[in-house]
Design a protein around this motif. Structure first.
Motif, mmCIF file in Angstrom:
data_model
loop_
_atom_site.group_PDB
_atom_site.id
_atom_site.type_symbol
_atom_site.label_atom_id
_atom_site.label_comp_id
_atom_site.label_asym_id
_atom_site.label_seq_id
_atom_site.Cartn_x
_atom_site.Cartn_y
_atom_site.Cartn_z
ATOM 1 N N THR A 40 0.848 -1.120 0.124
ATOM 2 C CA THR A 40 -0.001 0.081 0.051
ATOM 3 C C THR A 40 0.759 1.354 0.149
ATOM 4 N N TRP A 57 -8.795 3.469 -2.998
ATOM 5 C CA TRP A 57 -10.091 2.465 -2.821
ATOM 6 C C TRP A 57 -9.902 1.222 -2.222
ATOM 7 N N SER A 58 -10.204 1.156 -0.813
ATOM 8 C CA SER A 58 -9.876 0.355 0.087
ATOM 9 C C SER A 58 -11.200 -0.787 -0.061
ATOM 10 N N ILE A 59 -10.792 -1.996 -0.357
ATOM 11 C CA ILE A 59 -11.458 -3.109 -0.821
ATOM 12 C C ILE A 59 -11.985 -3.848 0.406
ATOM 13 N N LYS A 60 -13.144 -4.089 0.677
ATOM 14 C CA LYS A 60 -13.705 -5.073 2.042
ATOM 15 C C LYS A 60 -14.310 -6.110 1.242
ATOM 16 N N SER A 61 -14.720 -7.193 2.102
ATOM 17 C CA SER A 61 -15.741 -8.210 1.685
ATOM 18 C C SER A 61 -16.838 -8.005 1.095
ATOM 19 N N THR A 62 -17.519 -6.868 1.481
ATOM 20 C CA THR A 62 -18.838 -6.566 0.849
ATOM 21 C C THR A 62 -18.638 -5.601 -0.117
ATOM 22 N N THR A 63 -17.595 -5.305 -0.562
ATOM 23 C CA THR A 63 -17.251 -4.503 -1.701
ATOM 24 C C THR A 63 -17.705 -4.854 -3.012
ATOM 25 N N ASP A 115 -6.883 -1.407 -3.130
ATOM 26 C CA ASP A 115 -6.013 -1.883 -2.102
ATOM 27 C C ASP A 115 -6.691 -3.056 -1.659
ATOM 28 N N GLU A 116 -6.000 -4.174 -1.682
ATOM 29 C CA GLU A 116 -6.493 -5.639 -1.173
ATOM 30 C C GLU A 116 -7.704 -6.087 -1.942
ATOM 31 N N LYS A 119 -9.828 -9.459 -1.029
ATOM 32 C CA LYS A 119 -10.724 -9.252 -0.013
ATOM 33 C C LYS A 119 -12.080 -9.411 -0.535
ATOM 34 N N ALA A 120 -12.438 -9.023 -1.623
ATOM 35 C CA ALA A 120 -13.797 -9.072 -2.244
ATOM 36 C C ALA A 120 -13.920 -10.448 -2.702
#
Length: 280
Positions: A40, A57-63, A115-116, A119-120
């Motif tokens: 990062t 843009w930080s990616i999460k599991s719900t993105t 980013d990451e 995770k998605a």
């Protein structure tokens, strides 16, 4: 436009070459590596080195991929229509621009960090294929096509938690950040702690690599964790003599900065127990 590293970030030759290759090819740079190896931070340093803004843009599991383009707030529009608000006459009032849209409409070139991405959901990368390839997307609510004024420098990071689709990988320039060797790690430490005593650094890094290379370790400590550990050692004003592990105690001082789960702590406790038994 060329990345040559910064004084605040130690970029190896192969990493510098990867960044510049992605810029030349106008392809997203996909950066993989262990957590804490500076993926990062690389995007931030590329932004600083080239003197261009960064959009993160930080990616999460719900993105969802659509969120990176835009979101249409139909609920707010329905509520406003019930209240007689004139804003409902223009659908643009209910469209929230995503990070890709912001990058595409920027007047100058920007660094776009995704980013990451791992995770998605597994379909997330495929849902962005056309947008990242053509640098445009269609807005159905307004019947307009949003095209990038200038192609952003796209940096995508992954911790390798999920395999990425082949079609997505084909469109990227790939680089894996290896864990730094002792010489490179010394350079990184010098950036963060200039003037650190050589004797302390040598003793600390020797213990760190011994710990990191211990067979059976569930989570090996990363670059960011050794920097945290050194920060604590300096804050406590500990010298190399204070780091000596007495008798069969195999855990380094302030090991909580390096070992992040009970399994790894128990591993060293078991090794110490076995060493005590053998020493009888």
């Amino acid at each position: 436009m060329r990345f040559d590293g910064t004084r605040d970030y130690v970029s190896t030759d192969d990493l510098t070459m990867a960044v510049n290759a992605a810029i030349t090819l106008e392809r997203p740079l996909l950066v993989k590596g262990e957590p804490g190896t500076g993926k990062t931070e690389l995007a931030r340093q590329v932004s600083a080195s080239l003197g261009v803004p960064m959009i993160e843009w930080s990616i999460k599991s719900t993105t969802r991929a659509q969120q990176g383009l835009y979101e249409y707030d139909a609920v707010s529009r329905l509520r406003d229509s019930q209240l007689g608000d004139e804003r409902v006459n223009d659908v643009r009032n209910y469209i929230r621009k995503g990070k890709l849209w912001q990058a595409f409409e920027a007047e100058g070139r920007v660094v776009l960090l995704i980013d990451e991405i791992d995770k998605a959901d597994i379909e997330f990368p495929n849902d962005l294929l056309q947008e990242l390839d053509r640098m445009e997307f269609f807005v159905y609510e307004t019947c307009e096509t949003v095209k990038a004024k200038q192609r952003p420098i796209v940096i995508i990071t992954s911790n390798n938690e999920k395999e990425l689709p082949d079609a997505f990988l084909r469109r990227c320039f790939f680089h894996y950040i290896k864990f730094p060797d002792a010489e490179t790690l010394r350079s990184i430490v010098e950036v963060h702690f200039p003037g650190i005593k050589e004797s302390l650094l040598t003793t600390a890094l020797t213990q760190f690599y011994e710990l990191r290379e211990q067979p059976g370790l569930k989570k090996r400590p990363s670059t960011s964790e050794v920097l945290d550990w050194l920060k604590l050692l300096l804050a406590e004003d500990l010298g190399p003599e204070d780091l000596k592990r007495e008798g069969t105690n195999l855990l380094p001082k302030l090991h909580g900065a390096l070992l992040k789960n009970e399994q790894d702590v128990h591993l060293f406790e078991r090794l110490a127990f076995m060493a005590r038994r053998q020493g009888r």
